[in-house]
Design a protein around this motif. Structure first.
Motif, PDB file in Angstrom:
ATOM      1  N   THR A  29     -58.226  69.457 -40.068  1.00 10.01           N
ATOM      2  CA  THR A  29     -57.118  70.020 -39.309  1.00 10.01           C
ATOM      3  C   THR A  29     -57.336  69.740 -37.823  1.00 10.01           C
ATOM      4  N   TRP A  30     -56.212  69.614 -37.108  1.00 10.49           N
ATOM      5  CA  TRP A  30     -56.247  69.170 -35.712  1.00 10.49           C
ATOM      6  C   TRP A  30     -55.328  70.036 -34.866  1.00 10.49           C
ATOM      7  N   SER A  31     -55.694  70.203 -33.601  1.00  5.74           N
ATOM      8  CA  SER A  31     -54.826  70.891 -32.646  1.00  5.74           C
ATOM      9  C   SER A  31     -53.655  69.984 -32.277  1.00  5.74           C
ATOM     10  N   ASP A  32     -52.629  70.579 -31.662  1.00 12.63           N
ATOM     11  CA  ASP A  32     -51.483  69.790 -31.218  1.00 12.63           C
ATOM     12  C   ASP A  32     -51.921  68.752 -30.190  1.00 12.63           C
ATOM     13  N   SER A  45     -53.797  68.073 -41.532  1.00 15.16           N
ATOM     14  CA  SER A  45     -52.909  67.910 -40.383  1.00 15.16           C
ATOM     15  C   SER A  45     -52.302  66.511 -40.362  1.00 15.16           C
ATOM     16  N   SER A  96     -56.352  65.447 -29.052  1.00 13.62           N
ATOM     17  CA  SER A  96     -56.341  66.514 -30.044  1.00 13.62           C
ATOM     18  C   SER A  96     -57.781  66.773 -30.464  1.00 13.62           C
ATOM     19  N   TYR A  97     -58.040  67.978 -31.001  1.00 15.98           N
ATOM     20  CA  TYR A  97     -59.418  68.348 -31.367  1.00 15.98           C
ATOM     21  C   TYR A  97     -59.439  68.950 -32.775  1.00 15.98           C
ATOM     22  N   SER A  98     -60.553  68.704 -33.456  1.00 20.16           N
ATOM     23  CA  SER A  98     -60.765  69.272 -34.790  1.00 20.16           C
ATOM     24  C   SER A  98     -62.122  69.947 -34.822  1.00 20.16           C
ATOM     25  N   ARG A 119     -67.472  69.211 -32.854  1.00 19.85           N
ATOM     26  CA  ARG A 119     -66.024  69.017 -32.917  1.00 19.85           C
ATOM     27  C   ARG A 119     -65.701  67.527 -32.851  1.00 19.85           C
TER      28      ARG A 119
END
Length: 368
Positions: free
Chosen positions: A269-272, A227, A261-263, A247
């Motif tokens: 990979t990461w959230s928006d 990401s 943001s979280y992975s 996480r």
């Protein structure tokens, strides 16, 4: 640079230290120091040393505390600078008075700054920092930089040759804040970066690209996260925290709030990026770490919901501490720990020592 001590873990006791620059404002002592906060050290500028800032701590095996910070010749972020150290033998209450050289500028270095110190699980100490250098002819930015790691096997007496975290064939300008590098329970090292420019881009991006560099072999090799996050809102200066469920949470400075943001795959990979609930009066970084004795999170930031945030001149104040008992979902025990009207509280290093927490940060006067 100021050092503060805070002594109760409802909000931990704070020892603060300050790195400052010279102005007329420095002729008066800083104000706005509440009960429970002790100012134990102020590293002021001297002739040929216009600013001191962006440091970090590590606890040595003999119990001493090592602080490494950025010693500038001028006052700007890009002024010539090197890395120096101070030592405390009493948990941060008193400190040595002389700067000891850690990493000196080489002939091709314009600036060395922004230290993260980390005790690795294998016992080594990691030292991470930015090395800025003059751009290549094709670059369209004032500086390029390397993100470097050195390690010590002798408790900071000597340091290895540097390892590049960002590959040499990817020349860029990235920001790694101080006290940002973490090691996960799995052993993975995570270095969060804000990439503002990469050779080949048309120009500097004020809202940066958020990436993480990851190492599973103790820093020998590094790979970039899949990401690469961007935001229509301003996004800069990321930090990363491992949550109780495994996480990762990334927090980034923005305009009126921090972005989150979280992975769930250890930083690949990461959230928006989405807005958080903790607001701020101006663009400024937050710092969040886990309190070892309780498992709660401690956050230091400029609280935009405080009435002081509405008063002029608006700067990076107030300096506020808060506790989360649910991995950052909610925050409580919110208290100001710095309210000087000329204070710009930011770039905080956090070290938990016995029953207090030690903070090193920019504070007064203004940003420097």
């Amino acid at each position: 640079m100021f050092f503060s001590k805070l002594t109760s873990f409802a909000v931990p006791a704070i020892l603060t230290g300050l790195l400052t620059c010279t102005t007329g404002l420095a002729e008066r002592p800083p104000t706005g120091v509440p009960e429970g906060v002790e100012k134990v050290l102020r590293i002021e500028p001297r002739s040929g040393n216009g600013r001191n800032s962006e440091g970090d701590f590590v606890r040595l095996k003999d119990g001493r505390l090592l602080l490494v910070y950025t010693k500038f010749i001028g006052t700007g972020d890009h002024a010539p600078a090197e890395l120096v150290s101070r030592v405390s033998e009493d948990g941060g209450v008193t400190w040595t008075s002389d700067d000891e050289a850690v990493i000196e500028r080489g002939e091709e270095d314009t600036n060395l700054m922004s230290v993260s110190l980390l005790r690795f699980q294998d016992g080594r100490i990691g030292l991470f920092y930015i090395r800025k250098y003059d751009p290549t002819p094709e670059a369209k930015h004032l500086f390029l930089d390397d993100i470097l790691m050195r390690t010590s096997l002798d408790e900071g007496v000597s340091w290895s040759e540097p390892t590049r975290i960002v590959p040499k064939d990817t020349p860029s300008y990235s920001v790694l804040n101080n006290d940002r590098v973490i090691q996960l329970r799995s052993g993975r090292l995570v270095v969060p970066l804000a990439v503002h420019y990469r050779v080949g881009w048309p120009g500097y991006r004020k809202s940066a690209e958020m990436v993480c560099y990851l190492s599973d072999d103790g820093g020998t090799t590094w790979q970039r996260s899949t990401s690469a996050l961007s935001s229509k809102s301003l996004a800069q200066e990321p930090g990363v925290l491992e949550l109780s469920d495994g996480r990762l949470m990334m927090f980034c400075r923005s305009g009126k709030f921090q972005l989150l943001s979280y992975s769930d795959d250890q930083g690949d990979t990461w959230s928006d990026l989405t807005p958080s609930t903790f607001t701020q009066p101006t663009v400024s970084p937050a710092s969040i770490e886990r309190i070892p004795s309780t498992g709660d999170l401690l956050m230091l930031w400029n609280n935009g919901d405080d009435e002081l945030a509405m008063k002029k001149p608006v700067g990076r104040r107030p300096f506020t501490a808060a506790i989360s008992k649910d991995d950052g979902q909610t925050w409580q025990n919110i208290h100001n720990v710095g309210t000087d009207p000329e204070g710009w509280y930011c770039y905080t290093a956090i070290e938990f020592v016995d029953e207090h927490v030690l903070l090193a940060h920019c504070e007064y006067p203004r940003l420097n």
